[in-house]
Scaffold this active site. Structure first.
Site, short mmCIF file in Angstrom:
data_model
loop_
_atom_site.label_atom_id
_atom_site.label_comp_id
_atom_site.label_asym_id
_atom_site.label_seq_id
_atom_site.Cartn_x
_atom_site.Cartn_y
_atom_site.Cartn_z
N HIS A 4 0.95 -1.30 0.02
CA HIS A 4 0.00 0.04 -0.12
C HIS A 4 0.64 1.27 0.14
CE1 HIS A 4 -3.84 -1.92 1.76
NE2 HIS A 4 -3.37 -2.77 0.74
N GLU B 137 1.04 4.00 1.75
CA GLU B 137 1.18 4.43 2.92
C GLU B 137 2.53 3.74 3.53
OE1 GLU B 137 -1.74 3.42 1.95
OE2 GLU B 137 -3.30 4.37 3.41
N CYS C 4 -6.50 2.01 5.59
CA CYS C 4 -6.92 0.79 6.07
C CYS C 4 -6.46 0.39 7.27
CB CYS C 4 -6.57 -0.67 5.12
SG CYS C 4 -4.83 -1.02 4.96
N CYS D 146 -2.57 -0.23 7.52
CA CYS D 146 -1.86 1.07 7.62
C CYS D 146 -2.00 2.06 8.78
CB CYS D 146 -2.27 1.64 5.98
SG CYS D 146 -1.74 0.98 4.51
#
Length: 144
Positions: free
Chosen positions: A48, A50, A78, A81
């Site tokens: 991801h 992040e 999410c 993260c």
């Protein structure tokens, strides 16, 4: 957030879900890292934006804690993260579009409000929300 949006647009161009993240030194304003999702390219469900940005900033600073740093991300993080953001001790989180289905900050488990969360950054949501949301909607609409 403009840099995060531009980064998210690059992700869309590569067939990745258009999420961009930027880590900024909260004192100097210097951009330490900018990344977008690479889940498809890396065949990695954890790639991801992040997480990739946190890793890159940590490497640049030579530190696992990013206490004086701010994170700008185009979509509400999410739960995975959000927990990484807490572990990194990010000072301030700015995000664009909310994520009622998969978010972990204002939706879902609300990681930063849990008693087991060791650090909660200041959170500023809905920053350029419409623009961030439209980018995601257009991406998914083109795939249907």
């Amino acid at each position: 957030m403009a840099v995060a949006l531009a980064t998210a647009r690059r992700a869309a161009g590569r067939g990745e879900v258009p999420v961009g993240a930027v880590v900024v030194d909260g004192k100097s304003g210097e951009i330490l890292a900018r990344r977008h999702n690479l889940v498809v390219a890396h065949s990695d469900p954890t790639a991801h934006a992040e997480l990739l940005a946190l890793r890159a900033a940590g490497k640049k600073l030579g530190a696992a804690r990013l206490a004086d740093c701010d994170l700008y991300v185009t979509l509400e993080p999410c739960p995975m993260c959000a927990q990484a953001i807490a572990f990194a001790r990010i000072r301030r989180l700015y995000f664009g579009a909310p994520d009622p289905k998969g978010g972990g900050v204002e939706h879902g488990p609300r990681i930063f409000t849990q008693p087991t969360c060791h650090h909660a950054p200041e959170v500023i949501g809905a920053l350029r929300e419409r623009e961030c949301g439209e980018l995601l909607k257009a991406f998914f609409k083109a795939r249907r």
